[in-house]
Design a protein around this motif. Structure first.
Motif, mmCIF file in Angstrom:
data_model
loop_
_atom_site.group_PDB
_atom_site.id
_atom_site.type_symbol
_atom_site.label_atom_id
_atom_site.label_comp_id
_atom_site.label_asym_id
_atom_site.label_seq_id
_atom_site.Cartn_x
_atom_site.Cartn_y
_atom_site.Cartn_z
ATOM 1 N N LEU A 98 29.801 25.506 -30.863
ATOM 2 C CA LEU A 98 29.527 26.124 -29.611
ATOM 3 C C LEU A 98 29.999 27.454 -29.032
ATOM 4 O O LEU A 98 31.011 27.799 -29.102
ATOM 5 N N ALA A 99 29.353 28.332 -28.457
ATOM 6 C CA ALA A 99 29.583 29.563 -27.918
ATOM 7 C C ALA A 99 30.344 29.208 -26.471
ATOM 8 O O ALA A 99 30.080 28.164 -25.971
ATOM 9 N N PRO A 100 31.330 29.758 -26.229
ATOM 10 C CA PRO A 100 31.944 29.645 -24.967
ATOM 11 C C PRO A 100 31.030 29.534 -23.796
ATOM 12 O O PRO A 100 30.042 30.470 -23.627
ATOM 13 N N GLY A 101 31.638 28.739 -22.850
ATOM 14 C CA GLY A 101 30.794 28.787 -21.401
ATOM 15 C C GLY A 101 29.568 27.796 -21.425
ATOM 16 O O GLY A 101 28.773 27.606 -20.550
ATOM 17 N N VAL A 102 29.259 27.185 -22.617
ATOM 18 C CA VAL A 102 28.045 26.411 -22.670
ATOM 19 C C VAL A 102 28.139 24.946 -21.602
ATOM 20 O O VAL A 102 29.361 24.320 -21.925
ATOM 21 N N LYS A 103 27.236 24.806 -20.789
ATOM 22 C CA LYS A 103 27.440 23.494 -19.988
ATOM 23 C C LYS A 103 26.022 22.668 -20.211
ATOM 24 O O LYS A 103 25.089 23.297 -20.577
ATOM 25 N N ILE A 104 26.273 21.506 -19.733
ATOM 26 C CA ILE A 104 25.240 20.453 -20.052
ATOM 27 C C ILE A 104 24.740 20.360 -18.552
ATOM 28 O O ILE A 104 25.345 20.012 -17.433
ATOM 29 N N GLU A 105 23.273 20.487 -18.433
ATOM 30 C CA GLU A 105 22.514 20.320 -17.375
ATOM 31 C C GLU A 105 21.967 19.204 -17.236
ATOM 32 O O GLU A 105 21.805 18.135 -15.862
ATOM 33 N N HIS A 106 21.556 18.457 -18.312
ATOM 34 C CA HIS A 106 20.970 16.952 -18.138
ATOM 35 C C HIS A 106 21.630 16.099 -19.407
ATOM 36 O O HIS A 106 21.690 16.594 -20.551
ATOM 37 N N LEU A 107 22.231 15.248 -19.031
ATOM 38 C CA LEU A 107 23.093 14.053 -19.889
ATOM 39 C C LEU A 107 22.146 12.810 -20.099
ATOM 40 O O LEU A 107 22.196 12.303 -18.562
ATOM 41 N N HIS A 108 22.107 12.370 -21.208
ATOM 42 C CA HIS A 108 21.498 11.153 -21.083
ATOM 43 C C HIS A 108 21.887 10.208 -22.217
ATOM 44 O O HIS A 108 22.013 10.523 -23.161
ATOM 45 N N PHE A 141 23.134 13.028 -14.690
ATOM 46 C CA PHE A 141 23.563 12.120 -15.791
ATOM 47 C C PHE A 141 23.138 10.601 -15.522
ATOM 48 O O PHE A 141 23.481 9.850 -14.892
ATOM 49 N N SER A 142 22.311 10.342 -16.726
ATOM 50 C CA SER A 142 21.602 9.141 -16.591
ATOM 51 C C SER A 142 22.044 8.362 -17.934
ATOM 52 O O SER A 142 22.185 8.898 -18.885
ATOM 53 N N VAL A 143 21.896 6.883 -17.359
ATOM 54 C CA VAL A 143 22.178 5.894 -18.238
ATOM 55 C C VAL A 143 21.159 4.844 -18.285
ATOM 56 O O VAL A 143 20.597 4.480 -17.423
ATOM 57 N N GLU A 144 20.995 4.330 -19.485
ATOM 58 C CA GLU A 144 19.947 3.142 -19.679
ATOM 59 C C GLU A 144 20.782 1.979 -19.273
ATOM 60 O O GLU A 144 21.944 1.909 -20.023
ATOM 61 N N ILE A 145 20.232 1.195 -18.447
ATOM 62 C CA ILE A 145 21.139 -0.234 -18.010
ATOM 63 C C ILE A 145 20.594 -1.261 -18.410
ATOM 64 O O ILE A 145 19.529 -1.481 -17.960
ATOM 65 N N ASP A 146 21.163 -2.021 -19.094
ATOM 66 C CA ASP A 146 20.752 -3.533 -19.273
ATOM 67 C C ASP A 146 21.326 -4.684 -18.222
ATOM 68 O O ASP A 146 22.536 -4.819 -18.443
ATOM 69 N N ALA A 159 30.436 5.230 -12.950
ATOM 70 C CA ALA A 159 30.302 5.925 -11.713
ATOM 71 C C ALA A 159 31.517 7.068 -11.816
ATOM 72 O O ALA A 159 31.150 8.130 -11.520
ATOM 73 N N ALA A 160 32.586 6.476 -12.271
ATOM 74 C CA ALA A 160 33.666 7.327 -12.462
ATOM 75 C C ALA A 160 33.458 8.411 -13.462
ATOM 76 O O ALA A 160 34.068 9.560 -13.441
ATOM 77 N N ALA A 161 32.568 8.355 -14.520
ATOM 78 C CA ALA A 161 32.135 9.230 -15.490
ATOM 79 C C ALA A 161 31.305 10.290 -14.928
ATOM 80 O O ALA A 161 30.989 11.408 -15.493
ATOM 81 N N GLY A 162 30.761 10.131 -13.727
ATOM 82 C CA GLY A 162 29.703 10.788 -13.073
ATOM 83 C C GLY A 162 28.430 10.588 -13.213
ATOM 84 O O GLY A 162 27.334 11.253 -13.101
ATOM 85 N N MET A 163 27.844 9.356 -13.759
ATOM 86 C CA MET A 163 26.682 8.730 -13.697
ATOM 87 C C MET A 163 26.023 8.994 -12.286
ATOM 88 O O MET A 163 26.403 8.481 -11.491
ATOM 89 N N ASN A 164 24.942 9.640 -12.317
ATOM 90 C CA ASN A 164 24.217 9.883 -10.956
ATOM 91 C C ASN A 164 22.610 9.359 -11.029
ATOM 92 O O ASN A 164 21.950 9.258 -9.973
#
Length: 451
Positions: A98-108, A141-146, A159-164
């Motif tokens: 990865l090139a420098p400065g790449v950021k994640i806008e959507h994490l699932h 930052f979304s997570v599938e919850i069972d 929650a501490a990891a940033g899931m919103n």
């Protein structure tokens, strides 16, 4: 207006018609895809770009009979820990490219059951993702919850990891239907999970519910939808159950004779649809509903909604990288899918390789047809003038792709001044209409369009 018989003949209830979460559909990816090619695609991501990222966790404590996803059961944490360690290796391999400065806008995080991970695994994996590329400001930052596989400690870790944003699969709340599909999940335990999320400040909730399950009736469907609405989701996916036992062997455990007829499926869909609309949800595309304040409905209204492997999305990133067994990545140059078998995936990564096994390189025709298909499914219309400008094509070239549509599916669309629009009564046929533009699938008359 199309009769139910005509809709059935056209394939509305045919599970083999693609959902077009990609174009071409994943069934047309080619095997033996070069890891070197994927490495070059990663290196081509510009500095400071924003990307989307998907983490696939293929493990489940139990295997639901209705599910056609690639998952595997596990009774203990050892294989899960080994898998997480391997995903961390894959993340490090991507980070090197990865090139420098790449950021994640959507994490699932999806699966499978991501919440099967122990709290320390969640923390460890989330840190490894951020070491590869940090989350952008206001990232989702979304997570599938069972609900059957969540507790306070794991909620705290997420929650501490940033899931919103949380995603919960409901399917159906009727205990008898849950037993028939191998998915016990009471309303009470689901409500507890939702309350646990909100106690930790995670207020964004989307949910999946199915119609077309065995023994479903209009009354049972209504009861399940009303219970779901009481949980306060801001986004809902109303998926039709696809009975494909030739693909998902577990579905042979589901009694075919108890499945609703095509007419019954349509009644179930309309029952749920009317309840969502009455509760203030906006109807989005072929199978989604969202509150007016939800980001998906905002994107729907302003014309920026897209379609990817999670279905409809407000995600505008041109790059979606997937890690884990069977995960699919999308780059501007094409698609790449990792080894589907967990063992092969882990072997490749632990040998220091990127784990791509299948893929597809886009050509110009793919871009044109894929964009038209996306617009049809997102907006029920495609302004070919706009597509021509966007993709540097001629209008005549795009109009030629519409040839034969009116004969194949009369009284379903209009084409005026270069704007293709699906008529109101024909919106349930959007996938079938989209298939007319698919050069890899069969057209509505049953003749191959493959090129």
């Amino acid at each position: 207006m199309q009769t139910l018989t005509q809709l059935r003949q056209l394939g509305l209830f045919d599970a083999r018609v693609p959902r077009y979460t990609s174009y071409p559909p994943a069934t047309h990816f080619k095997p033996g895809f070069s890891a070197d090619t994927v490495g070059d695609w990663i290196r081509a991501i510009p500095e400071n770009a924003t990307i989307s990222f998907y983490v696939h966790v293929p493990f489940c404590r139990r295997l639901c009979w209705f599910c056609a996803c690639r998952t595997q059961g596990t009774a203990n944490a050892e294989p899960v820990q080994a898998y997480v360690d391997t995903v961390k290796m894959e993340l490090a391999q991507i980070a090197e490219r990865l090139a420098p400065g790449v950021k994640i806008e959507h994490l699932h995080w999806g699966g499978g059951t991501p919440t099967l991970l122990r709290p320390e695994m969640i923390t460890d994996l989330a840190a490894a993702v951020k070491d590869m590329a940090p989350l952008a400001d206001n990232a989702q930052f979304s997570v599938e919850i069972d609900p059957n596989e969540i507790d306070g400690d794991r909620l705290d870790a997420l929650a501490a990891a940033g899931m919103n944003r949380a995603s919960i699969g409901v399917q159906d709340f009727d205990p008898m239907i849950q037993e028939v599909i191998g998915r016990p999940q009471s309303y009470e335990i689901t409500k507890d999970a939702v309350e646990g999320l909100r106690e930790r400040g995670i207020t964004s909730l989307n949910a999946d519910i199915l119609y077309g399950l065995p023994h479903q009736t209009k009354e049972r469907m209504a009861d399940s939808v009303q219970k779901l609405l009481s949980l306060g989701p801001d986004r809902v996916a109303l998926f039709g159950y696809a009975h494909v036992p030739w693909m998902a062997k577990r579905q042979t455990l589901i009694p075919t004779e108890a499945l609703p007829s095509p007419e019954g499926r349509l009644e179930l869909f309309n029952t749920a649809r009317e309840l969502f609309l009455a509760d203030g949800f906006a109807e989005i595309g072929i199978d989604h509903f969202a509150l007016p304040t939800d980001g998906l409905e905002v994107a729907h209204q302003n014309g920026s909604m897209r379609r990817n492997f999670q279905g409809y999305t407000e995600d505008k990133s041109e790059v979606l990288i997937g890690v884990g067994a069977s995960s699919i990545s999308r780059y501007p140059q094409g698609y790449a899918q990792n080894e589907p078998a967990t063992g092969k995936y882990q072997g490749r990564v632990r040998a220091g390789e990127l784990a791509s096994a299948r893929g597809h390189v886009f050509d110009r025709d793919d871009h044109l047809r894929g964009r038209i298909i996306e617009l049809i499914l997102c907006d029920f219309r495609a302004d070919l003038n706009q597509v021509a400008v966007e993709l540097d094509a001629s209008l005549d070239e795009l109009l030629a792709m519409c040839a034969g549509l009116d004969e194949a599916m009369p009284d379903t669309t209009t084409l005026v001044d270069g704007v293709l629009t699906i008529k109101e009564h024909a919106k349930p046929l959007a996938r079938i209409i989209a298939r007319h533009f698919d050069a890899y699938e069969m057209n509505a008359s049953g003749h191959s369009q493959a090129v």
